[in-house]
Design an enzyme around this catalytic site. Structure first.
Site, PDB file in Angstrom:
ATOM      1  N   VAL A  43      40.495  61.396  30.883  1.00 21.77           N
ATOM      2  CA  VAL A  43      39.196  62.079  30.812  1.00 21.77           C
ATOM      3  C   VAL A  43      39.284  63.508  31.355  1.00 21.77           C
ATOM      4  CG1 VAL A  43      37.762  60.002  30.824  1.00 21.77           C
ATOM      5  CG2 VAL A  43      38.483  60.992  32.993  1.00 21.77           C
ATOM      6  N   GLU A  83      46.042  52.629  27.856  1.00 23.98           N
ATOM      7  CA  GLU A  83      45.633  51.861  29.040  1.00 23.98           C
ATOM      8  C   GLU A  83      44.426  50.992  28.661  1.00 23.98           C
ATOM      9  OE1 GLU A  83      44.136  54.654  31.918  1.00 23.98           O
ATOM     10  OE2 GLU A  83      44.055  53.197  33.550  1.00 23.98           O
ATOM     11  N   LYS A 129      49.509  49.581  37.823  1.00 28.14           N
ATOM     12  CA  LYS A 129      49.205  50.991  38.110  1.00 28.14           C
ATOM     13  C   LYS A 129      49.188  51.279  39.614  1.00 28.14           C
ATOM     14  CE  LYS A 129      45.775  54.498  36.732  1.00 28.14           C
ATOM     15  NZ  LYS A 129      44.564  54.694  35.895  1.00 28.14           N
ATOM     16  N   CYS A 162      48.435  56.305  33.124  1.00 27.69           N
ATOM     17  CA  CYS A 162      47.431  57.365  33.231  1.00 27.69           C
ATOM     18  C   CYS A 162      47.570  58.228  34.486  1.00 27.69           C
ATOM     19  CB  CYS A 162      46.035  56.755  33.082  1.00 27.69           C
ATOM     20  SG  CYS A 162      44.850  57.982  32.468  1.00 27.69           S
TER      21      CYS A 162
HETATM   22  C1  ACM Z   1      42.853  57.399  34.408  1.00 30.04           C
HETATM   23  O1  ACM Z   1      43.729  57.184  35.252  1.00 30.04           O
HETATM   24  N1  ACM Z   1      42.467  56.455  33.573  1.00 30.04           N
HETATM   25  C2  ACM Z   1      42.225  58.718  34.292  1.00 30.04           C
END
Ligand code: ACM
Length: 265
Positions: A172, A40, A111, A145
């Site tokens: 993370v 990402e 996203k 992510c």
């Molecule tokens: C994330 O969605 N970058 C943790």
């Protein structure tokens, strides 16, 4: 049918687009594969301090520097690439991923589920969960992510026919890599999660990224998982058609056995 799929893990430097693209190019230029997934926001880094910073690193999906590099690599290496980037559009900036095919065709996913401060910088994605054709007409479903924590993301992609879930990340929290084994198992799909490594520092803020990029088979077994810090590319050969078989026993099918009348939305 053999299909070579890979993940590329590295440590981008915050706001250093040119340097990060050079690093990706040197990691990828001699790697032979049909599809490679990158993290990402691969060219920009992740932890921003202001809207101005996000404006600076945001790129056009066709003639921005990330797109230009991957159009070149896709043609030169006869490879499809999926890479995360901050997508500049007429109505705002999205946290997006592009699939670039060797014929230069570009598909975009934005996203859906924004994580933490991303809500300050990015518009929530409006593309939904779509399946696109990569090289050799292999059907790939894109999610980014934090989309992983909503099982509906992977399920929607599987229902749309994805053979491989391609998953650029900047992780993370400690749970995703294990959870993706279940996403693959419960949907009978391969998954390729490409994470970054290293730390982003912005003023007093700091985030550590967990690496452990991985490729998982349709039964939720790890084909390969990287360590937390390595900067490398891993490629393996899979048969995407394995994902067409949704039977778990001779009496059970992952898709057909669902009792949707009892599920809540
Ligand atoms: C994330 O969605 N970058 C943790």
């Amino acid at each position: 049918m053999g299909f070579k799929v890979g993940v590329c893990q590295f440590k981008p430097e915050l706001m250093q687009t040119e340097k990060n693209l050079e690093k990706m190019e040197s990691l990828l230029e001699s790697v032979s594969a049909d599809l490679i997934v990158l993290p990402e926001l691969a060219a920009s880094g992740y932890l921003f301090n202001s809207e101005e910073e996000v404006q600076i690193i945001a790129e056009d999906s066709y003639d921005g520097p990330t797109s230009i590099l991957f159009q070149k690599l896709a043609k030169q290496n006869n490879t499809s690439y999926v890479v995360g980037f901050a997508e500049k559009t007429g109505d705002g900036i999205y946290n997006s991923a592009m699939l670039i095919n060797p014929d230069a065709f570009i598909h975009i996913y934005r996203k859906t589920h924004l994580f933490y401060e991303e809500k300050k910088w990015f518009k929530a994605g409006d593309t939904g969960f779509k399946v696109f054709k990569a090289k050799n007409n292999v059907k790939v479903g894109l999610m980014i992510c934090f989309d992983w924590i909503f099982p509906e993301s992977a399920r929607s992609l599987a229902l749309a026919g994805a053979q491989i879930i391609v998953h650029p990340t900047n992780l993370v929290l400690p749970w995703c890599q294990q959870a993706m084994l279940i996403r693959s198992l419960e949907n009978g799909v391969f998954s390729a999660t490409s994470n970054r490594t290293g730390t982003d520092k912005a003023g007093i803020k700091e985030l550590h990224f967990t690496g452990m990029s991985q490729i998982v088979d349709t039964k939720g077994q790890i084909i390969h998982r990287m360590n937390k810090v390595e900067e490398s590319v891993f490629v393996t050969e899979i048969d995407p058609l394995e994902s067409e078989d949704k039977n778990i026993t001779e009496f059970n099918n992952l898709i057909l056995d669902r009792r949707t009348e009892f599920y809540r939305s």
